[in-house]
Design a protein around this motif. Sequence first.
Motif, short mmCIF file in Angstrom:
data_model
loop_
_atom_site.label_atom_id
_atom_site.label_comp_id
_atom_site.label_asym_id
_atom_site.label_seq_id
_atom_site.Cartn_x
_atom_site.Cartn_y
_atom_site.Cartn_z
N VAL A 28 0.55 -1.25 -0.10
CA VAL A 28 0.19 -0.34 0.22
C VAL A 28 0.98 1.09 0.01
CG1 VAL A 28 -1.80 1.10 1.59
CG2 VAL A 28 -1.58 -1.50 1.78
N TRP A 29 0.22 2.29 -1.26
CA TRP A 29 1.25 3.27 -1.49
C TRP A 29 0.68 4.24 -0.71
CZ3 TRP A 29 2.32 5.63 -5.56
CH2 TRP A 29 2.04 5.06 -6.57
N MET A 30 1.65 5.78 -1.18
CA MET A 30 1.31 6.98 -1.04
C MET A 30 1.75 8.49 -1.39
SD MET A 30 -0.36 8.50 2.06
CE MET A 30 -0.59 9.96 1.83
N ALA A 31 1.89 8.66 -2.27
CA ALA A 31 2.68 9.70 -2.85
C ALA A 31 2.01 11.02 -2.41
CB ALA A 31 2.96 9.95 -4.00
N GLU A 86 7.44 12.90 -1.41
CA GLU A 86 8.39 11.34 -0.86
C GLU A 86 7.52 10.25 -1.67
OE1 GLU A 86 10.28 12.59 2.87
OE2 GLU A 86 8.07 12.10 3.45
N VAL A 87 7.23 9.26 -0.76
CA VAL A 87 6.18 8.07 -1.45
C VAL A 87 6.43 7.42 -0.22
CG1 VAL A 87 5.69 5.95 -2.41
CG2 VAL A 87 6.54 8.18 -3.67
N GLU A 104 6.17 -3.51 7.54
CA GLU A 104 6.98 -2.65 7.43
C GLU A 104 6.53 -1.75 6.66
OE1 GLU A 104 10.78 -3.67 6.52
OE2 GLU A 104 10.53 -5.86 7.54
N PHE A 105 6.52 -0.16 6.85
CA PHE A 105 6.89 0.97 6.68
C PHE A 105 8.11 1.43 5.75
CE2 PHE A 105 3.56 1.08 9.81
CZ PHE A 105 1.76 0.91 9.11
N GLN A 106 7.94 2.51 5.14
CA GLN A 106 9.20 2.51 4.64
C GLN A 106 9.00 4.14 3.72
OE1 GLN A 106 12.41 1.27 1.79
NE2 GLN A 106 10.97 -1.22 2.29
N THR A 107 9.92 5.36 3.54
CA THR A 107 9.77 6.12 3.30
C THR A 107 10.14 6.61 2.15
OG1 THR A 107 8.40 7.16 5.45
CG2 THR A 107 9.28 8.83 3.53
N LEU A 108 10.73 6.45 0.96
CA LEU A 108 11.08 6.98 -0.29
C LEU A 108 12.06 8.32 -0.37
CD1 LEU A 108 9.72 4.13 -2.85
CD2 LEU A 108 11.70 4.36 -0.98
N ASN A 109 12.75 8.94 -0.32
CA ASN A 109 12.73 10.19 -0.44
C ASN A 109 12.38 10.57 -1.86
OD1 ASN A 109 15.01 9.37 -2.71
ND2 ASN A 109 16.90 9.87 -1.06
N SER A 110 12.94 11.85 -2.18
CA SER A 110 12.28 13.07 -3.10
C SER A 110 12.64 11.49 -4.79
CB SER A 110 12.63 14.15 -3.46
OG SER A 110 13.43 13.94 -4.17
N THR A 111 13.98 11.30 -5.13
CA THR A 111 14.62 10.68 -6.59
C THR A 111 13.99 9.50 -5.66
OG1 THR A 111 16.75 12.56 -5.93
CG2 THR A 111 16.93 10.31 -7.53
N GLU A 137 10.28 9.80 -7.59
CA GLU A 137 10.11 9.61 -8.31
C GLU A 137 10.22 8.33 -9.16
OE1 GLU A 137 13.08 13.07 -10.39
OE2 GLU A 137 12.96 13.83 -9.11
N LEU A 138 11.95 7.50 -8.42
CA LEU A 138 11.86 6.51 -9.47
C LEU A 138 10.66 5.50 -9.24
CD1 LEU A 138 15.49 5.59 -8.67
CD2 LEU A 138 14.37 6.01 -10.91
N TRP A 139 9.39 5.38 -8.46
CA TRP A 139 8.65 4.74 -7.85
C TRP A 139 7.54 4.86 -8.47
CZ3 TRP A 139 7.87 0.35 -4.54
CH2 TRP A 139 6.45 -0.16 -4.17
N LEU A 140 7.36 6.34 -8.52
CA LEU A 140 6.05 6.65 -10.00
C LEU A 140 6.50 6.38 -11.20
CD1 LEU A 140 5.78 10.16 -7.93
CD2 LEU A 140 4.32 8.48 -7.56
N LEU A 141 7.19 6.25 -11.60
CA LEU A 141 7.91 6.42 -12.81
C LEU A 141 7.30 4.27 -13.09
CD1 LEU A 141 11.25 7.72 -13.64
CD2 LEU A 141 8.70 8.39 -14.78
N VAL A 142 7.87 3.77 -12.43
CA VAL A 142 7.11 2.32 -12.21
C VAL A 142 5.86 2.05 -12.27
CG1 VAL A 142 7.44 0.41 -10.78
CG2 VAL A 142 9.66 0.86 -11.37
N SER A 143 4.52 3.05 -11.33
CA SER A 143 3.89 3.30 -11.35
C SER A 143 2.86 3.33 -12.71
CB SER A 143 3.41 3.77 -10.35
OG SER A 143 2.74 4.58 -10.11
#
Length: 103
Positions: free
Chosen positions: A10-13, A17-18, A27-34, A37-43
């Motif tokens: 489950v994720w949200m931008a 961040e994502v 587990e929870f994770q927070t992706l930094n801005s870069t 960006e990669l996560w959103l391109l994959v999505s």
Amino acid sequence: MRYRIATDVVWMADDGEVRLYDAGSGEFQTLNSTAAELWLLVSEGRTVDAVVTETVRRYALEDTAQAAVVARDVRDFLDSLAGQGLLLAADAPAPAPAPGPSA
């Protein structure tokens, strides 16, 4: 190759961040801005090559040595997410459906 986001993630931008929650591991994770960006391109369903190309275009278009580093880092990061089970190979066969009742 193309990755897809695992169904139990489950994720949200939000605010550059994502935020991810992996229901499988809890587990929870927070992706930094870069990374976000990669996560959103994959999505968006982009291939790994398309994600690399877009990231190089954004950050290292005029420096071929830097472009090679960016390309390697993007691939390594996506492979790392796959290793954590957050991304799955999109061309992997879907699980077979459970047998239904006989008609």
